[in-house]
Write a protein that holds these residues in place. Structure first.
Motif, PDB file in Angstrom:
ATOM      1  N   LEU A 180      -6.333   3.858   7.869  1.00 25.92           N
ATOM      2  CA  LEU A 180      -6.548   3.179   7.191  1.00 25.92           C
ATOM      3  C   LEU A 180      -7.504   2.503   7.618  1.00 25.92           C
ATOM      4  CD1 LEU A 180      -3.040   1.367   7.567  1.00 25.92           C
ATOM      5  CD2 LEU A 180      -3.655   2.620   6.078  1.00 25.92           C
ATOM      6  N   ARG A 181      -8.479   3.377   8.896  1.00 29.62           N
ATOM      7  CA  ARG A 181     -10.312   2.281   8.946  1.00 29.62           C
ATOM      8  C   ARG A 181     -11.230   2.708   8.375  1.00 29.62           C
ATOM      9  NH1 ARG A 181      -8.827   2.102  15.836  1.00 29.62           N
ATOM     10  NH2 ARG A 181      -7.330   0.810  15.239  1.00 29.62           N
ATOM     11  N   SER A 182     -10.894   2.368   6.823  1.00 30.59           N
ATOM     12  CA  SER A 182     -11.441   3.043   5.763  1.00 30.59           C
ATOM     13  C   SER A 182     -12.530   1.958   4.965  1.00 30.59           C
ATOM     14  CB  SER A 182     -11.855   3.766   4.420  1.00 30.59           C
ATOM     15  OG  SER A 182     -12.762   3.958   3.734  1.00 30.59           O
ATOM     16  N   ALA A 183     -13.629   1.873   5.336  1.00 29.72           N
ATOM     17  CA  ALA A 183     -15.213   0.819   4.392  1.00 29.72           C
ATOM     18  C   ALA A 183     -14.395   1.130   3.008  1.00 29.72           C
ATOM     19  CB  ALA A 183     -16.525   0.862   5.256  1.00 29.72           C
ATOM     20  N   ARG A 184     -13.904   2.040   1.854  1.00 34.73           N
ATOM     21  CA  ARG A 184     -14.338   2.091   1.149  1.00 34.73           C
ATOM     22  C   ARG A 184     -13.302   1.657   0.281  1.00 34.73           C
ATOM     23  NH1 ARG A 184     -17.376   7.283  -0.736  1.00 34.73           N
ATOM     24  NH2 ARG A 184     -17.700   6.296  -2.728  1.00 34.73           N
ATOM     25  N   THR A 185     -13.363   0.727  -0.278  1.00 34.87           N
ATOM     26  CA  THR A 185     -11.715   0.121  -1.594  1.00 34.87           C
ATOM     27  C   THR A 185     -10.730   1.588  -1.812  1.00 34.87           C
ATOM     28  OG1 THR A 185     -12.993  -2.134  -1.553  1.00 34.87           O
ATOM     29  CG2 THR A 185     -10.647  -0.992  -3.436  1.00 34.87           C
ATOM     30  N   LEU A 186     -11.354   2.047  -1.934  1.00 31.03           N
ATOM     31  CA  LEU A 186     -10.893   3.766  -2.988  1.00 31.03           C
ATOM     32  C   LEU A 186      -9.749   4.260  -1.633  1.00 31.03           C
ATOM     33  CD1 LEU A 186     -12.859   4.608  -6.330  1.00 31.03           C
ATOM     34  CD2 LEU A 186     -10.695   3.303  -6.063  1.00 31.03           C
ATOM     35  N   ASP A 187     -10.898   4.562  -0.416  1.00 33.18           N
ATOM     36  CA  ASP A 187     -10.464   5.672   0.379  1.00 33.18           C
ATOM     37  C   ASP A 187      -9.417   5.170   0.530  1.00 33.18           C
ATOM     38  OD1 ASP A 187     -12.166   8.033  -0.796  1.00 33.18           O
ATOM     39  OD2 ASP A 187     -14.209   6.661   1.422  1.00 33.18           O
ATOM     40  N   ALA A 188      -9.307   3.544   0.849  1.00 27.88           N
ATOM     41  CA  ALA A 188      -8.391   2.448   2.093  1.00 27.88           C
ATOM     42  C   ALA A 188      -6.788   2.346   0.545  1.00 27.88           C
ATOM     43  CB  ALA A 188      -8.699   0.762   1.533  1.00 27.88           C
ATOM     44  N   LEU A 189      -7.589   2.183  -0.567  1.00 31.45           N
ATOM     45  CA  LEU A 189      -6.156   2.580  -1.739  1.00 31.45           C
ATOM     46  C   LEU A 189      -5.452   3.549  -1.283  1.00 31.45           C
ATOM     47  CD1 LEU A 189      -7.550   0.768  -4.284  1.00 31.45           C
ATOM     48  CD2 LEU A 189      -5.307  -0.296  -3.623  1.00 31.45           C
ATOM     49  N   ASN A 190      -6.324   4.851  -0.937  1.00 28.55           N
ATOM     50  CA  ASN A 190      -5.704   6.128  -0.919  1.00 28.55           C
ATOM     51  C   ASN A 190      -4.880   5.948   0.311  1.00 28.55           C
ATOM     52  OD1 ASN A 190      -5.134   8.606  -1.767  1.00 28.55           O
ATOM     53  ND2 ASN A 190      -7.284   9.512  -0.435  1.00 28.55           N
ATOM     54  N   ALA A 191      -5.441   5.609   1.393  1.00 30.05           N
ATOM     55  CA  ALA A 191      -4.825   5.900   3.042  1.00 30.05           C
ATOM     56  C   ALA A 191      -3.900   5.114   3.866  1.00 30.05           C
ATOM     57  CB  ALA A 191      -6.127   5.725   3.963  1.00 30.05           C
ATOM     58  N   LEU A 192      -3.951   3.957   1.947  1.00 30.15           N
ATOM     59  CA  LEU A 192      -2.284   2.902   2.387  1.00 30.15           C
ATOM     60  C   LEU A 192      -1.528   3.324   1.550  1.00 30.15           C
ATOM     61  CD1 LEU A 192      -4.271  -0.306   1.255  1.00 30.15           C
ATOM     62  CD2 LEU A 192      -2.635   0.321   3.805  1.00 30.15           C
ATOM     63  N   ALA A 193      -1.958   4.225   0.229  1.00 25.48           N
ATOM     64  CA  ALA A 193      -0.176   4.800   0.169  1.00 25.48           C
ATOM     65  C   ALA A 193      -0.472   6.191   0.641  1.00 25.48           C
ATOM     66  CB  ALA A 193      -0.830   5.343  -1.550  1.00 25.48           C
ATOM     67  N   GLY A 194      -0.974   6.955   1.326  1.00 28.52           N
ATOM     68  CA  GLY A 194      -0.636   8.025   1.977  1.00 28.52           C
ATOM     69  C   GLY A 194       0.493   7.017   2.659  1.00 28.52           C
ATOM     70  N   GLY A 195       0.213   6.763   4.026  1.00 30.75           N
ATOM     71  CA  GLY A 195       0.759   6.082   4.993  1.00 30.75           C
ATOM     72  C   GLY A 195       1.562   4.867   4.697  1.00 30.75           C
ATOM     73  N   GLY A 196       2.647   4.828   3.820  1.00 27.85           N
ATOM     74  CA  GLY A 196       3.339   4.241   3.181  1.00 27.85           C
ATOM     75  C   GLY A 196       2.973   3.067   3.242  1.00 27.85           C
ATOM     76  N   TYR A 197       2.164   2.507   2.972  1.00 27.68           N
ATOM     77  CA  TYR A 197       2.304   0.986   2.878  1.00 27.68           C
ATOM     78  C   TYR A 197       2.369   0.106   1.978  1.00 27.68           C
ATOM     79  CZ  TYR A 197       1.035   1.965   7.755  1.00 27.68           C
ATOM     80  OH  TYR A 197       0.942   2.772   8.743  1.00 27.68           O
ATOM     81  N   VAL A 198       2.289   1.027   0.760  1.00 31.68           N
ATOM     82  CA  VAL A 198       1.923   0.946  -0.795  1.00 31.68           C
ATOM     83  C   VAL A 198       2.550   1.986  -1.546  1.00 31.68           C
ATOM     84  CG1 VAL A 198      -0.041  -0.194  -2.703  1.00 31.68           C
ATOM     85  CG2 VAL A 198      -0.242   0.076  -0.359  1.00 31.68           C
ATOM     86  N   ALA A 199       3.407   1.503  -2.187  1.00 23.22           N
ATOM     87  CA  ALA A 199       3.691   2.898  -3.253  1.00 23.22           C
ATOM     88  C   ALA A 199       2.482   3.597  -3.969  1.00 23.22           C
ATOM     89  CB  ALA A 199       4.381   1.997  -5.019  1.00 23.22           C
ATOM     90  N   ARG A 200       3.103   4.688  -4.200  1.00 26.64           N
ATOM     91  CA  ARG A 200       2.172   5.714  -4.496  1.00 26.64           C
ATOM     92  C   ARG A 200       1.065   4.507  -6.237  1.00 26.64           C
ATOM     93  NH1 ARG A 200       5.178   9.342  -2.538  1.00 26.64           N
ATOM     94  NH2 ARG A 200       3.624  10.460  -0.537  1.00 26.64           N
ATOM     95  N   GLU A 201       2.285   4.782  -6.907  1.00 26.74           N
ATOM     96  CA  GLU A 201       2.478   4.028  -8.190  1.00 26.74           C
ATOM     97  C   GLU A 201       1.119   3.446  -8.649  1.00 26.74           C
ATOM     98  OE1 GLU A 201       6.316   3.005  -7.533  1.00 26.74           O
ATOM     99  OE2 GLU A 201       5.200   4.474  -7.243  1.00 26.74           O
ATOM    100  N   ASP A 202       1.482   2.153  -7.048  1.00 31.27           N
ATOM    101  CA  ASP A 202       0.625   0.758  -7.142  1.00 31.27           C
ATOM    102  C   ASP A 202      -0.427   1.287  -7.061  1.00 31.27           C
ATOM    103  OD1 ASP A 202       3.241  -0.315  -7.729  1.00 31.27           O
ATOM    104  OD2 ASP A 202       3.229  -1.306  -5.988  1.00 31.27           O
TER     105      ASP A 202
END
Length: 784
Positions: A180-202
């Motif tokens: 999750l340790r990315s400085a880029r917002t879009l990369d962070a959102l993608n990583a959060l979804a991949g790790g199950g911390y955020v729903a993919r659709e969200d």
């Protein structure tokens, strides 16, 4: 720092930087820092200087320690000293985007290596989540009112909502998940979804909105090469902006509508993610606890008070093993839920029940998403499962009922008519009468879980629980009676030649039903015209027997015991009588205690008109001026004294028996009922089947003083609450105070007691019962 660090610069962005310097070999630190400061100052002037070709960009170093008041340049050690002692939460959040962009790479990397551990440990700070949330609110509050609704960057539903949501989740969960340790917002959102911390659709919705808002920002700035984050208001500017995004039909309206739609969706998701209660709970865990490694989990389980840490660890391993998304979400939930389970008296049972529910629902997409995203769903589920075997057993049979936790109306009791309607629809879908009532009982099970859930999380008080359980029981009886009539008619191959009404007595009649209450009933029937009396008797008895059998047997819900022993002549009398039969009996042969029992008689199911007729018969008896004649009062007192002497179970302590003991339910109810028998003919308020309602009416009519009424009310309410809590805790009915400390602790917690206060429960009840008994002695027995 900022957009520069995240590689997300606009056309007209400030470039946020922090200057770091280290002395060259042999140089003095003060000289090196002074030289570096001159160099940094010159650099900033050069970049911002206006020339014939324009300027490059504004270099902003305000994110440095102490802001604009602090030194422009510091060494790595100086930065570290500041961050360790003085830095605020927002300063670590800003460092999330730190990246070496110019100068000596080795010095820059040394700085990042030094500050990164602090960045990814900041979530452990006290009030961390609350600090980040408060900072976002401050940003909004400082926006000029005239511009707030046009702000693409800082306003409601703007870029900051997306960035703050992503960064908060990164900082909380990034301690244990380096992906999750990315400085880029879009990369962070993608990583959060991949790790199950955020729903993919969200995550997809936020990413799409981010791209749109950044595109709007770019195009607004590039037109006049001016730094701004405001949506234009002029029609010409909006038209140009819309066309630049490919909108050809009515671009002025289309771009505004699209922006507002995305902003609303961003704000909705921001509020869902940014204010999750789970986030604050995860942040409060230590890094080791949050990782949930086997060693850390084992130590934590023992420290939290799990009685079987090895068994609990097996449950954790079963839930979190593997690389599936389900396991990933469980690894986020469980470190926090372990503590919530441990807040209750039986954390082991809570964890086991959670495992069963989770495994039953498998990969059902809404289940873990609800626990992760929806308000207090996970918190409430953990506490309920570890607090109540009754609720856990109900949920184990229908795990999908957990969906109630994610619904705004999920914990709101349904009314009698809507429950009965649902039951009838399920009955109608069955092919045979044998399975019809089982279908209705499935509905009852779901409603029982709803009420237990609402009760355990504090959404319902004792009165509301009693009324809701009464409504549910009435609906069940109404449908069960219809099914019993249909079944008996089917077996007889002709319709049952009578109409029925069920008259609730006791706690059912008083709308004071408990989780473990029996349904005390009188049955009244009206033969159809011309029916053979013998056939009527046979059919009526068959219906009553089927009604009792079908509700009592093991089913999808706890059995409902129907007790008809309060009928005329008790167990020796007929199961049902006609209106004339009841009228004749009560006029000629009934005893005083039967008149007293009628004080709580109320139609609860069956033919409405027949129920009204019975009520008229009951009113003649219970509200008669002669109901409390001297002989009747003497009989009632004698019977009460016999109950106290003979009906207490062997070995029961009269001081702690909730129903028949001194100051218990019987004392309060008989005292109130004697007041009703004496005065209801003259005081209309006393003509109620409710114990507390009658007590309030007696106090209002000055038939009992306020202090005595309060003593009776407190004792009755506490005893009733204790009986309910005992069923919720152990799924068993009891009329005695808990004998061991663990049961006392658990029951007292259900009643709202503080952790470790179980020992106070016994004294709390005995004190209330002593006060009530004093009133009973004086008001009921007439002893001064």
């Amino acid at each position: 720092m900022g957009k520069c660090g995240g590689r997300e610069l606009n056309y007209i962005s400030d470039v946020d930087v922090i200057f770091v310097a280290e002395p060259a070999e042999g140089a003095q630190e003060t000289d090196a820092v002074a030289a570096a400061t001159r160099l940094a100052t010159s650099l900033m002037k050069t970049c911002s200087a206006s020339t014939a070709e324009g300027s490059l960009w504004q270099v902003d170093a305000a994110l440095r320690p102490e802001g604009k008041q602090g030194p422009l340049v510091r060494t790595v050690a100086s930065h570290l000293a500041y961050y360790r002692r003085w830095a605020k939460t927002w300063e670590f959040q800003a460092l999330l985007k730190a990246r070496v962009v110019a100068g000596d790479r080795e010095v820059g990397q040394t700085y990042l290596d030094a500050v990164s551990p602090m960045v990814w440990d900041v979530a452990s700070r006290e009030q961390f989540v609350e600090d980040v949330q408060a900072m976002r609110l401050r940003v909004e509050a400082h926006l000029p009112k005239a511009e707030a609704t046009r702000e693409i960057k800082l306003g409601v539903g703007g870029l900051r909502d997306i960035e703050f949501s992503a960064q908060l989740l990164q900082l909380v969960h990034g301690r244990t998940d380096p992906s999750l340790r990315s400085a880029r917002t879009l990369d962070a959102l993608n990583a959060l979804a991949g790790g199950g911390y955020v729903a993919r659709e969200d995550a997809v919705r936020l990413a799409d909105a981010y791209r749109l808002l950044r595109s709007l920002e770019h195009r607004i700035q590039v037109y006049r090469m001016r730094r701004t984050h405001l949506m234009p208001t002029a029609a010409e500017d909006l038209r140009r902006l819309g066309r630049s995004l490919g909108m050809r039909t009515d671009p002025e309206t289309a771009v505004t509508a699209r922006w507002r739609e995305e902003s609303r969706e961003v704000r909705r998701l921001h509020e869902s993610l940014f204010y999750r209660p789970l986030l604050a709970a995860v942040a409060r865990l230590s890094s080791d606890d949050a990782r949930l490694t086997p060693d850390a989990a084992r130590d934590r389980l023992a420290a939290l008070g799990y009685r079987d840490p090895r068994g609990a660890l097996r449950h954790l391993e079963a839930l979190t093993a593997g690389t599936s998304r389900t396991a990933a979400i469980q690894r986020t939930l469980l470190p926090v839920m372990l503590g919530w389970f441990a807040d209750e008296a039986d954390p082991d049972a809570g964890l086991l029940a959670f495992r069963r529910v989770s495994e039953s629902l498998g990969r059902t997409p809404w289940y873990l998403k609800m626990l992760r995203d929806e308000g207090r769903a996970a918190d409430r589920l953990a506490h309920v499962l570890a607090r109540s075997r009754y609720a856990a057993d109900l949920l184990a049979q229908a795990p999908e009922s957990v969906r109630m936790l994610g619904s705004q109306t999920g914990l709101r009791p349904r009314d009698r008519d809507s429950i009965a309607s649902t039951m009838r629809k399920t009955v109608e879908r069955q092919d045979d009468t044998g399975s019809a009532l089982q279908a209705a009982r499935i509905v009852r099970r779901q409603e029982l879980f709803r009420l237990a859930l609402a009760d355990l999380v504090g959404e319902l008080d004792l009165t509301a629980v009693g009324e809701a359980l009464t409504d549910l029981t009435e609906a069940m009886l109404d449908v069960a009676l219809e099914v019993a009539i249909a079944k008996v008619g089917h077996e007889r191959r002709e319709p049952v030649p009578a109409d029925f009404a069920l008259i609730g007595m006791g706690r059912l009649g008083g709308r004071e039903f408990g989780y473990g209450s029996d349904a005390d009933l009188l049955v009244v029937h009206r033969p159809h015209e011309g029916a053979d009396p013998q056939e009527v008797t046979t059919a009526v008895n068959a219906v009553v027997q089927e009604l009792r059998r079908s509700t009592r047997i093991s089913g999808p819900d706890p059995g409902l015991e129907i007790d008809v022993d309060l009928r005329p002549e008790g167990k020796n009398g007929p199961l049902s009588r006609t209106i004339d039969g009841y009228r004749t009996y009560y006029r000629r042969w009934s005893d005083s205690w039967e008149h007293q029992a009628l004080l709580r008689a109320r139609p609860v199911a069956g033919d409405v008109s027949l129920g009204v007729e019975f009520t008229e018969v009951a009113d003649e008896v219970r509200y008669s001026p002669d109901a409390a004649s001297p002989g009747a009062v003497k009989d009632i007192r004698r019977l009460k004294a016999r109950m106290e002497a003979e009906r207490l179970p062997r070995g029961a302590d009269p001081k702690t028996h909730l129903k028949l003991g001194r100051g218990g339910l019987s004392d309060v109810e008989w005292t109130v009922q004697l007041l009703q028998l004496r005065h209801a003919h003259a005081v209309e308020g006393l003509r109620t089947t409710s114990t507390l309602g009658a007590l309030a009416a007696a106090q209002e009519a000055s038939l009992i003083d306020a202090g005595d009424a309060e003593a009776l009310r407190d004792a009755w309410s506490l005893a009733s609450s204790l009986r309910n809590a005992a069923v919720l805790w152990r799924s068993r009915t009891t009329d005695s105070l808990p004998a061991n400390h663990r049961d006392a602790e658990a029951i007292h917690r259900i009643l709202g007691g503080e952790p470790g206060s179980g020992a106070e429960l016994g004294e709390r009840y005995r004190r209330a019962a002593r006060r009530a008994r004093t009133v009973t002695e004086r008001v009921f027995y007439g002893r001064e």
